[in-house]
Write a protein that holds these residues in place. Sequence first.
Motif, mmCIF file in Angstrom:
data_model
loop_
_atom_site.group_PDB
_atom_site.id
_atom_site.type_symbol
_atom_site.label_atom_id
_atom_site.label_comp_id
_atom_site.label_asym_id
_atom_site.label_seq_id
_atom_site.Cartn_x
_atom_site.Cartn_y
_atom_site.Cartn_z
ATOM 1 N N TYR A 162 -2.697 -13.536 -0.616
ATOM 2 C CA TYR A 162 -1.199 -13.097 -0.820
ATOM 3 C C TYR A 162 -0.716 -13.493 -2.072
ATOM 4 C CZ TYR A 162 3.615 -13.574 -0.120
ATOM 5 O OH TYR A 162 5.178 -13.470 -0.320
ATOM 6 N N SER A 165 -1.980 -10.788 -4.473
ATOM 7 C CA SER A 165 -1.309 -9.457 -4.192
ATOM 8 C C SER A 165 -0.008 -9.616 -4.936
ATOM 9 C CB SER A 165 -1.199 -9.122 -2.872
ATOM 10 O OG SER A 165 -0.173 -10.287 -2.105
ATOM 11 N N GLN A 166 0.599 -10.735 -4.844
ATOM 12 C CA GLN A 166 1.825 -10.633 -5.875
ATOM 13 C C GLN A 166 1.782 -10.516 -7.253
ATOM 14 O OE1 GLN A 166 5.076 -10.999 -4.427
ATOM 15 N NE2 GLN A 166 3.916 -10.938 -2.481
ATOM 16 N N SER A 168 -0.545 -8.788 -8.515
ATOM 17 C CA SER A 168 -1.182 -7.392 -8.601
ATOM 18 C C SER A 168 0.011 -6.679 -8.543
ATOM 19 C CB SER A 168 -2.011 -7.001 -7.512
ATOM 20 O OG SER A 168 -2.382 -5.640 -7.614
ATOM 21 N N SER A 169 1.111 -6.908 -7.705
ATOM 22 C CA SER A 169 2.361 -5.988 -7.747
ATOM 23 C C SER A 169 3.254 -6.389 -8.981
ATOM 24 C CB SER A 169 3.049 -6.598 -6.473
ATOM 25 O OG SER A 169 3.369 -7.764 -6.541
ATOM 26 N N LEU A 170 3.103 -7.630 -9.681
ATOM 27 C CA LEU A 170 3.840 -7.823 -10.830
ATOM 28 C C LEU A 170 3.061 -7.178 -12.271
ATOM 29 C CD1 LEU A 170 6.076 -9.492 -11.909
ATOM 30 C CD2 LEU A 170 4.359 -11.494 -12.216
ATOM 31 N N TYR A 171 1.856 -7.408 -12.075
ATOM 32 C CA TYR A 171 1.032 -6.709 -13.071
ATOM 33 C C TYR A 171 0.135 -5.613 -12.642
ATOM 34 C CZ TYR A 171 2.919 -10.562 -15.891
ATOM 35 O OH TYR A 171 3.659 -11.683 -16.538
ATOM 36 N N PRO A 172 0.424 -4.405 -12.179
ATOM 37 C CA PRO A 172 -0.264 -3.515 -11.586
ATOM 38 C C PRO A 172 -1.310 -2.527 -12.373
ATOM 39 C CG PRO A 172 1.923 -2.381 -11.719
ATOM 40 C CD PRO A 172 2.000 -4.059 -12.066
ATOM 41 N N LYS A 174 -3.776 0.404 -13.152
ATOM 42 C CA LYS A 174 -3.624 1.540 -12.497
ATOM 43 C C LYS A 174 -4.519 2.418 -13.513
ATOM 44 C CE LYS A 174 0.806 1.612 -10.291
ATOM 45 N NZ LYS A 174 2.306 2.335 -9.856
ATOM 46 N N SER A 211 0.991 -2.489 -15.869
ATOM 47 C CA SER A 211 2.519 -2.407 -15.973
ATOM 48 C C SER A 211 2.893 -1.262 -16.806
ATOM 49 C CB SER A 211 3.215 -3.755 -16.381
ATOM 50 O OG SER A 211 2.738 -4.696 -15.662
ATOM 51 N N THR A 347 -9.156 -8.389 -8.673
ATOM 52 C CA THR A 347 -8.153 -8.259 -7.970
ATOM 53 C C THR A 347 -8.470 -7.338 -6.548
ATOM 54 O OG1 THR A 347 -7.167 -6.413 -9.012
ATOM 55 C CG2 THR A 347 -6.040 -8.608 -9.617
#
Length: 358
Positions: A162, A165-166, A168-172, A174, A211, A347
């Motif tokens: 969890y 994942s936070q 990863s969502s903060l620094y995605p 791609k 990001s 991640t």
Amino acid sequence: MESSKKSIVKVQEEKRVVQEDQRTKVVEWGDYEQELGRLCSLTSALEEAKKKKLLLEEKLHSSIQIEAESLSRSNELDQMREKLESRKLVMGNMSMHSKVVKEKVRKQEEWLNAEIRSLLAGGSSLSVAKTHMQDSIKSLAGEKGYGHLKKLQKLLRLRQQYMVSQVSSLYPVKVVIRKAPEQELESFSSSIKSGVPDGSKPVDQGTMTISGLHLTVIPFSKMSLFTDKKELQRSSTALGYVAHAVSLIASYMQVPLRYPLRLGGSRSYIRDYSPSIEHSASSTTLDSITSTSTKLVEFPLFVEGQDSTRAAYAVFLLNKDLEQLLNFIGVKSLGPRHVLANLKELTRTILSPEYVDR
């Protein structure tokens, strides 16, 4: 010897009697009665002598038999003595052998007693260990046992998932399908000799963003006064994002980083413990004493206003921290030139379902 002498005497007496019988003597009538009386007395004496002779013969025969028996008995006694001596010798040898065997038996008995004592001590320790093992099995099978620990570990990994994942969502991170004009850390080909591990495919760093920022470091050999400052700032900001993500994931995984980070956004630093040598001279002697201590050295994760070699080494150390985290969860690194790819692999592995059930 005595019996042979008696036989010789007997033969001589018989010859003498025969000689006396052969002699003829003329006796006058007036002396006839006297001679007749003498003959009668001689005849009676002869008869008595014969009787004595028979008695002596019987005695001699019995004595000879007795002597023969005594000789045979003496021979038998000698034979028995020889047998007795041989038996004594055999008994002496057997006695010596029995003493040797007895000594061996005594030593063997002492060794067996020592072994028995060691076995008893081992048995007692084994029983104690068995008791401890049974207690451990009971404790593992209880409410706070192995199953409980597995549940706690699963919950911990779910919590780690969890938190990551936070991050990863903060620094995605791609993948952007485009050809990057420049590859990340191309200067490593001349400063740091390290390749991609076997079986792993190199990833185009220009196709990955964190990001929304590309981590494209312009080759340091091509840097000049006309280099785009905004491009350098974007790369420094991307490195700051990576440093912050690595620091957060390491804290969630409870892994002390080999190269600690000093976070400062686009002006972050990474630390390395390098040995420093100090010389001190003694007041009494002229010899110098060399002492080695560990000194903390910081390397910038940005290029602007810094030595390009130090900045390249800072990115190398940051990738080493990523490699440490990947090895901690059992994954191989993609290589020293793939910072964003290693971060994405980290991640992805932590957020996979297999990570919880490991």
